[in-house]
Design a protein around this motif. Structure first.
Motif, PDB file in Angstrom:
ATOM      1  N   VAL A  56       0.821  -1.214   0.000  1.00  0.00           N
ATOM      2  CA  VAL A  56       0.000   0.000   0.000  1.00  0.00           C
ATOM      3  C   VAL A  56       0.855   1.264   0.000  1.00  0.00           C
ATOM      4  CG1 VAL A  56      -2.010  -1.040   1.073  1.00  0.00           C
ATOM      5  CG2 VAL A  56      -0.217  -0.102   2.532  1.00  0.00           C
ATOM      6  N   ARG A  57       2.142   1.074  -0.084  1.00  0.00           N
ATOM      7  CA  ARG A  57       3.079   2.197  -0.081  1.00  0.00           C
ATOM      8  C   ARG A  57       3.415   2.621  -1.500  1.00  0.00           C
ATOM      9  NH1 ARG A  57       7.212   2.079   3.712  1.00  0.00           N
ATOM     10  NH2 ARG A  57       6.464   2.763   5.736  1.00  0.00           N
ATOM     11  N   GLY A  58       3.928   3.827  -1.649  1.00  0.00           N
ATOM     12  CA  GLY A  58       4.398   4.280  -2.953  1.00  0.00           C
ATOM     13  C   GLY A  58       5.801   3.771  -3.245  1.00  0.00           C
ATOM     14  N   TRP A  59       6.748   3.987  -2.303  1.00  0.00           N
ATOM     15  CA  TRP A  59       8.159   3.640  -2.530  1.00  0.00           C
ATOM     16  C   TRP A  59       8.422   2.208  -2.106  1.00  0.00           C
ATOM     17  CZ3 TRP A  59      11.465   6.854  -4.977  1.00  0.00           C
ATOM     18  CH2 TRP A  59      11.029   8.160  -5.161  1.00  0.00           C
ATOM     19  N   LYS A  60       8.564   1.324  -3.058  1.00  0.00           N
ATOM     20  CA  LYS A  60       8.721  -0.071  -2.650  1.00  0.00           C
ATOM     21  C   LYS A  60       9.521  -0.915  -3.631  1.00  0.00           C
ATOM     22  CE  LYS A  60       4.344  -1.302  -4.800  1.00  0.00           C
ATOM     23  NZ  LYS A  60       3.026  -1.887  -4.631  1.00  0.00           N
ATOM     24  N   PHE A  61       9.870  -0.370  -4.783  1.00  0.00           N
ATOM     25  CA  PHE A  61      10.279  -1.182  -5.951  1.00  0.00           C
ATOM     26  C   PHE A  61      11.189  -2.376  -5.637  1.00  0.00           C
ATOM     27  CE2 PHE A  61       9.886   3.329  -6.994  1.00  0.00           C
ATOM     28  CZ  PHE A  61       8.676   3.277  -7.636  1.00  0.00           C
ATOM     29  N   PHE A  62      12.417  -2.079  -5.182  1.00  0.00           N
ATOM     30  CA  PHE A  62      13.378  -3.164  -5.017  1.00  0.00           C
ATOM     31  C   PHE A  62      13.059  -4.036  -3.819  1.00  0.00           C
ATOM     32  CE2 PHE A  62      15.755   0.161  -7.320  1.00  0.00           C
ATOM     33  CZ  PHE A  62      15.865  -0.527  -8.521  1.00  0.00           C
ATOM     34  N   ARG A  63      12.562  -3.378  -2.774  1.00  0.00           N
ATOM     35  CA  ARG A  63      12.269  -4.156  -1.576  1.00  0.00           C
ATOM     36  C   ARG A  63      11.130  -5.138  -1.844  1.00  0.00           C
ATOM     37  NH1 ARG A  63      11.568   0.471   2.769  1.00  0.00           N
ATOM     38  NH2 ARG A  63      10.492   1.368   1.002  1.00  0.00           N
ATOM     39  N   ALA A  64      10.117  -4.717  -2.578  1.00  0.00           N
ATOM     40  CA  ALA A  64       9.007  -5.621  -2.910  1.00  0.00           C
ATOM     41  C   ALA A  64       9.509  -6.798  -3.733  1.00  0.00           C
ATOM     42  CB  ALA A  64       7.935  -4.860  -3.671  1.00  0.00           C
ATOM     43  N   MET A  65      10.399  -6.494  -4.688  1.00  0.00           N
ATOM     44  CA  MET A  65      10.953  -7.579  -5.520  1.00  0.00           C
ATOM     45  C   MET A  65      11.758  -8.545  -4.668  1.00  0.00           C
ATOM     46  SD  MET A  65      12.060  -5.457  -8.891  1.00  0.00           S
ATOM     47  CE  MET A  65      13.442  -6.482  -9.291  1.00  0.00           C
ATOM     48  N   THR A  66      12.565  -7.990  -3.751  1.00  0.00           N
ATOM     49  CA  THR A  66      13.386  -8.846  -2.894  1.00  0.00           C
ATOM     50  C   THR A  66      12.509  -9.748  -2.038  1.00  0.00           C
ATOM     51  OG1 THR A  66      14.831  -6.937  -2.738  1.00  0.00           O
ATOM     52  CG2 THR A  66      15.315  -8.785  -1.267  1.00  0.00           C
ATOM     53  N   LEU A  67      11.475  -9.132  -1.462  1.00  0.00           N
ATOM     54  CA  LEU A  67      10.567  -9.922  -0.611  1.00  0.00           C
ATOM     55  C   LEU A  67       9.916 -11.045  -1.397  1.00  0.00           C
ATOM     56  CD1 LEU A  67       8.550  -7.493   1.655  1.00  0.00           C
ATOM     57  CD2 LEU A  67      10.020  -9.359   2.346  1.00  0.00           C
ATOM     58  N   SER A  68       9.471 -10.691  -2.605  1.00  0.00           N
ATOM     59  CA  SER A  68       8.814 -11.688  -3.446  1.00  0.00           C
ATOM     60  C   SER A  68       9.785 -12.818  -3.801  1.00  0.00           C
ATOM     61  CB  SER A  68       8.290 -10.982  -4.684  1.00  0.00           C
ATOM     62  OG  SER A  68       8.084 -11.877  -5.689  1.00  0.00           O
ATOM     63  N   ALA A  69      11.042 -12.465  -4.056  1.00  0.00           N
ATOM     64  CA  ALA A  69      12.028 -13.489  -4.393  1.00  0.00           C
ATOM     65  C   ALA A  69      12.342 -14.361  -3.185  1.00  0.00           C
ATOM     66  CB  ALA A  69      13.296 -12.813  -4.897  1.00  0.00           C
ATOM     67  N   GLN A  70      12.350 -13.746  -2.013  1.00  0.00           N
ATOM     68  CA  GLN A  70      12.696 -14.487  -0.798  1.00  0.00           C
ATOM     69  C   GLN A  70      11.655 -15.530  -0.429  1.00  0.00           C
ATOM     70  OE1 GLN A  70      13.145 -11.778   2.377  1.00  0.00           O
ATOM     71  NE2 GLN A  70      15.329 -11.414   2.030  1.00  0.00           N
ATOM     72  N   ARG A  71      10.425 -15.245  -0.850  1.00  0.00           N
ATOM     73  CA  ARG A  71       9.310 -16.079  -0.405  1.00  0.00           C
ATOM     74  C   ARG A  71       9.543 -17.564  -0.715  1.00  0.00           C
ATOM     75  NH1 ARG A  71       3.776 -14.265  -2.677  1.00  0.00           N
ATOM     76  NH2 ARG A  71       4.410 -12.271  -1.875  1.00  0.00           N
ATOM     77  N   ASN A  72      10.174 -17.811  -1.871  1.00  0.00           N
ATOM     78  CA  ASN A  72      10.356 -19.208  -2.270  1.00  0.00           C
ATOM     79  C   ASN A  72      11.716 -19.781  -1.864  1.00  0.00           C
ATOM     80  OD1 ASN A  72       7.853 -19.044  -3.517  1.00  0.00           O
ATOM     81  ND2 ASN A  72       8.782 -18.092  -5.315  1.00  0.00           N
TER      82      ASN A  72
END
Lengths: 753, 216
Positions: free
Chosen positions: A325-341
């Motif tokens: 729900v945040r505006g600034w998230k690009f790399f962190r969101a990608m990292t989190l998504s990659a970490q999930r698996n």
């Protein structure tokens, strides 16, 4: 000494395994038992080195067979795991997952409700050489490893009220909430604030909480779980269960057992399997987002690695919710998504601030609503063709656009114009009244002739015979109850105390509307009576007819029961939704019909209710929930039914917050889940005198609490005196009272006044 | 003066009460219990929520009504001649023999020997301080009351007034109310007995408590 400790630990592990598998005979358990016995019998004679070697071998064997037994776990074994005193509890989590915490609200049994634990906790992250302390409100049920005063995590109404209070505190402080669900179900007390009503308040509160909420399910027992389970991310421990009812409760209903009779172990086992209560089942159905893997045979306090995983998961879940729900998230969101698996990936490598801006808070609530709105769509039948579905969507969009222009865009300007028209109209009225005086005089002169005609009609109607055959002389708009077609006499329940005379069925169910003329006792009437007598004649227009109750869990026997109910009632589900008018005021009404499977709520009923609330919001109409009767959530639909509690409550909250008027009217019996969610959260709840309202029936209360319940425990007047409802209406006055309510109560977006 | 002992002997000779179960209204009778001597129970449970034993059915205008035993006892007589027939309201269908319990015997004796002073209105009742001190220290029988004596304080809605005792002179034998509890109008407050009868009544009550055999 060391050997003795290790042997003790193995003995405890064996005892745990035996508890989990109950009395089941299993070669692996036998093997563990005999190997341990051999060692304890002969260990004394061995040298220390030999003993250490043997114990190590024994430990390896235990670890190996535990993994093997893990694969044999049945759903009921998992129920036994979560109920075991050695199961991790919330205190263990606070100690091992969070870096620091302060418990709020009590010490041990000196607590308003020791079964609820609330703590302000901290998670400390070191990222890029900086240390960040992030506060969290932790709320959950505490089972306390079998401590008696914890009540097994069964929360009393005031415990849930405490939880609600600290949710509000977290919202004020703008910190995330982590909830841990460890409850077999809520404690069924009606004392204020009331088990059902407080759960409803909690759900209503959580539906609009403007901070991230993460729920972790271990033991999710129905309404008790929902009281803190409405979350942005729902995680579930792999050995937990989340169910509409305990397997024992389901077995008691299936076996039609009464008066404390016990169901057989096989039936309980079967019910546990049929209800699809495990973490994997719930993940498949989409009611939990992720499953956190536990060590073989379930997590216990000594499994420190598991706590590490749990910590990582809750941090990641909170990060995800915030970043979404945040505006600034690009790399962190990608990292989190990659970490999930990835295995062993730590969520603490990146830093996400958990406080939200005003815009992000609104997006959070909207996303939460959307998330729950999408749930359980597979669990009902909707056979309407694609064209119809598209047409419905287009129509809904049309209402939204129309409402925007009518109520938002033109509103300010329209007000001035309307006021001017009112002034002109009032002036014209005065002129018209003056001019009409001669006309009125002439009408009065002609009146006697008309009176004669009237009296003749009245005389005819008095001397006509009753209409016994259905349809023989039905006049349009007049509903004749099937009970009124029987030539028999009934005795009022209060005849002994109030001296009521016996009543002839055609009088009672025809002219008297099912009300004893002496004492006012209300006999049960069909829901059709209300449709014909409360709403304007011919004004009812039913919608969402295509949504049909199904059997999403393929529960044995449910399909046949549903077919029978459909054939008997002519309905497709227990919920009938329609548009109608009450004295020319347009309303949307959702009716729960008590004769269709007891008015139980499943996925279809929930979907229809949500659609009705959305329609009312889009059309700016008042929304009435008329509960002819509901026995609760339909247990055979499992979590597909339970999930309707948060779904419908969220829809109701959206409607009320948009400025709508939501009125609930209870008739006959209303119990359990629906009362503990979308009905109980209404600010305006009224009961017809025939109503019984509560959370659990007398049998369940007796079994759970050991208390004897007086026969009138759930009657409407008791509910009124406890503050659960806000008025009691006579059935004969429902139409007038509803009209009065529409004129005097409610939201800011209603323009019919 | 009542002969209390004779009263007890009379009760001993017939230690039961005969209860007639009659048709509450007209209708056709269908007996369920037909054997004299069958044990029956009255309504049970904390709130009398479990109904008594089903004795018969009475049907009028397709309205079948259950007739149940009003109290514990045994069936003395079944009026089987009414079976399957239309009866008038008040027709006796059963006679039940209800054996008296110790408490019932004591209550019956006290009812006949004591003078009961009743509450005039719903309120909280207290004894006057002098009487209250005596009762708390030595028991109710230590207080002698006479007509016109200020004995009670009536407290209602925070307003207090004095209620004098009216009735025959005597000792307070029993107190039927508690401090801080509201008493409904018409309920007995105290039972008064003549001073010379007090030992006799006590003796009879003790005898009932030790000797009376409860049956059924």
């Amino acid at each position: 000494m060391d050997i003795e400790k290790r042997i003790q630990s193995l003995a405890a592990r064996l005892k745990y395994i035996q508890d989990i598998f109950a009395e089941r005979e299993d070669a692996n358990i036998e093997l563990l038992h005999s190997k341990l016995k051999d060692f304890t019998d002969n260990g004394g004679a061995m040298s220390a080195q030999e003993a250490a070697r043997q114990v190590e071998a024994l430990e390896d064997l235990y670890a190996f067979l535990e993994k093997k037994l893990e694969r044999e776990l049945t759903p009921m074994d998992k129920v036994r795991i979560v109920r075991h005193p050695q199961r991790i509890c919330l205190k263990d989590i606070l100690e091992n997952v969070y870096d620091n915490y302060t418990e709020i609200g009590g010490e041990g049994e000196y607590n308003i409700d020791p079964s609820v634990l609330i703590a302000r906790a901290y998670i400390t992250r070191r990222v890029g050489g900086k240390v960040y302390n992030q506060p969290i409100m932790v709320i959950g049920q505490e089972k306390g490893h079998g401590e008696e005063f914890r009540n097994g995590g069964s929360v009393k109404p005031w415990g849930n009220a405490k939880a609600q209070h600290y949710m509000q505190v977290a919202e004020t402080e703008n910190i995330p909430i982590h909830t841990y669900v460890f409850t077999p179900g809520a404690y069924p007390l009606e004392d204020y604030p009331g088990a059902a009503q407080q759960i409803a308040r909690n759900l209503y509160e959580m539906a609009g909480l403007k901070v991230p909420v993460i729920a972790v399910f271990s033991e999710g027992g129905s309404g008790g779980a929902e009281a803190i389970g409405l979350a942005d991310v729902r995680l579930m421990l792999s050995h937990g269960y989340y169910s509409v009812i305990s397997p024992e409760g389901a077995a008691a209903i299936e076996g039609r057992l009464r008066g404390g009779q016990r169901a057989s172990a096989e039936l309980i086992e079967t019910c546990a399997r049929r209800l699809k209560i495990t973490a994997d089942d719930n993940r498949t159905m989409g009611y939990v987002d992720r499953v956190i893997q536990e060590p073989p045979l379930g997590a216990r306090p000594e499994h420190y690695d598991f706590f590490k995983v749990l910590r990582s998961e809750v941090i990641r879940a909170t990060d995800e919710v915030v970043l979404n729900v945040r505006g600034w998230k690009f790399f962190r969101a990608m990292t989190l998504s990659a970490q999930r698996n990835k295995r062993n990936a730590s969520a603490e490598d990146i830093y996400v601030r958990w406080t939200l801006s005003a815009g992000a808070r609104d997006r959070l609530v909207w996303r939460r609503y959307q998330r729950f709105r999408r749930m359980s769509r597979h669990a009902y039948i909707d056979n309407s063709p694609l064209t119809k579905k598209v047409e419905r969507l287009a129509r809904e969009a049309g209402w939204s656009v129309y409402s925007f222009f009518k109520y938002d865009f033109f509103r300010k300007h329209k007000k001035k114009f309307t006021h001017m028209l009112e002034e002109i109209g009032s002036e014209f009225q005065v002129v018209r009244d003056k001019a009409a005086v001669p006309l009125r005089w002439a009408r009065r002169a002609l009146a006697p002739g008309r009176a004669a005609v009237c009296s003749e009609e009245a005389g005819k109607s008095l001397t006509e015979l009753s209409c016994w055959d259905k349809g023989s002389c039905d006049t349009p708009g007049v509903y004749v109850s099937p009970q009124a077609r029987e030539d028999r006499v009934l005795t009022c329940t209060n005849a002994e105390t109030h001296g009521c005379k016996d009543l002839w069925a055609p009088d009672l169910f025809g002219d008297f509307a099912g009300v004893c003329p002496t004492c006012g006792h209300h006999f049960r009437m069909e829901y059709q009576w209300y449709l014909h007598n409360v709403f304007d004649y011919g004004s009812i227009f039913e919608f969402s007819r295509s949504v049909e109750s199904g059997n999403p869990l393929d529960y044995d026997g449910l399909s046949a029961k549903l077919e029978k109910a459909k054939a008997e009632t002519g309905l497709k589900s227990a919920c009938v939704t329609f548009e109608a008018r009450i004295k020319h005021v347009n309303v949307i009404c959702a009716t729960l019909v008590g004769t269709f499977r007891g008015g139980s709520v499943g996925a279809a009923e929930g979907e229809k209710f949500v659609r009705a609330a959305e329609r009312a919001r889009k059309k700016h109409y008042p929304f009435i929930a008329y509960v002819h009767g509901t026995a609760g959530i339909r247990i055979q639909e499992g979590v597909n039914g339970v999930i309707q509690m948060p779904r419908c409550t969220m829809a109701v909250r959206r409607y009320i917050e948009a400025g709508g008027l939501y009125i609930v009217v209870y008739d006959t019996n209303s119990y359990a889940g629906p009362v503990a969610s979308f009905l109980g959260c209404s600010p305006y709840q009224f009961a017809i005198r025939s109503a019984n309202i509560g959370f659990a029936g007398p049998g369940v209360i007796k079994e759970t609490t050991g208390l004897d319940i007086p026969p009138n425990y759930h009657v409407a007047h008791q509910a009124l005196s406890r503050g659960h409802i806000h008025g009691i209406w006579d059935r004969r006055d429902v139409r007038a009272n509803l009209n009065q309510a529409l004129q005097t109560m409610g939201g800011r977006n209603l323009y019919y006044r | 003066m009542k002969d209390v002992k004779a009263l007890l002997e009379e009760m001993k000779s017939a230690p039961y009460k005969l209860v007639e179960v009659a048709a509450p209204h007209t209708g056709v009778v269908e007996h369920v219990l037909t054997e004299p001597g069958t044990k029956v129970t009255g309504p049970q449970g904390s709130w009398g929520e479990r109904p008594g034993t089903l004795l018969a059915h009475l049907e009028r205008e397709r309205n079948k009504k259950a007739i149940r035993a009003p109290m514990r006892g045994e069936v003395e007589k079944v009026f089987t001649e009414h079976a399957g027939r239309f009866v008038e309201a008040g027709t006796v269908l059963y006679t039940l023999r209800h054996y008296l319990t110790k408490d019932e015997v004591i209550q019956e004796i006290l009812k006949k020997t004591l003078y009961l002073f009743h509450a005039r209105e719903q309120a909280k009742y207290y004894f006057f301080p002098e009487a209250d001190t005596k009762i708390k220290a030595y028991g109710p029988q230590s207080v002698r009351v006479r007509d016109g004596q200020d004995l009670f304080i009536v407290s209602r809605m925070k307003r207090e007034s004095v209620l004098p005792y009216s009735g025959p002179e005597g000792m307070i034998y029993a107190v039927y109310f508690k401090d801080n509890h509201s008493v409904e109008a018409g309920q007995p407050l105290i039972g008064v007995c003549p001073p010379d009868q007090l030992p006799l009544i006590q003796d009879v009550v003790n005898r009932v408590k030790s000797e009376w055999e409860e049956r059924g």
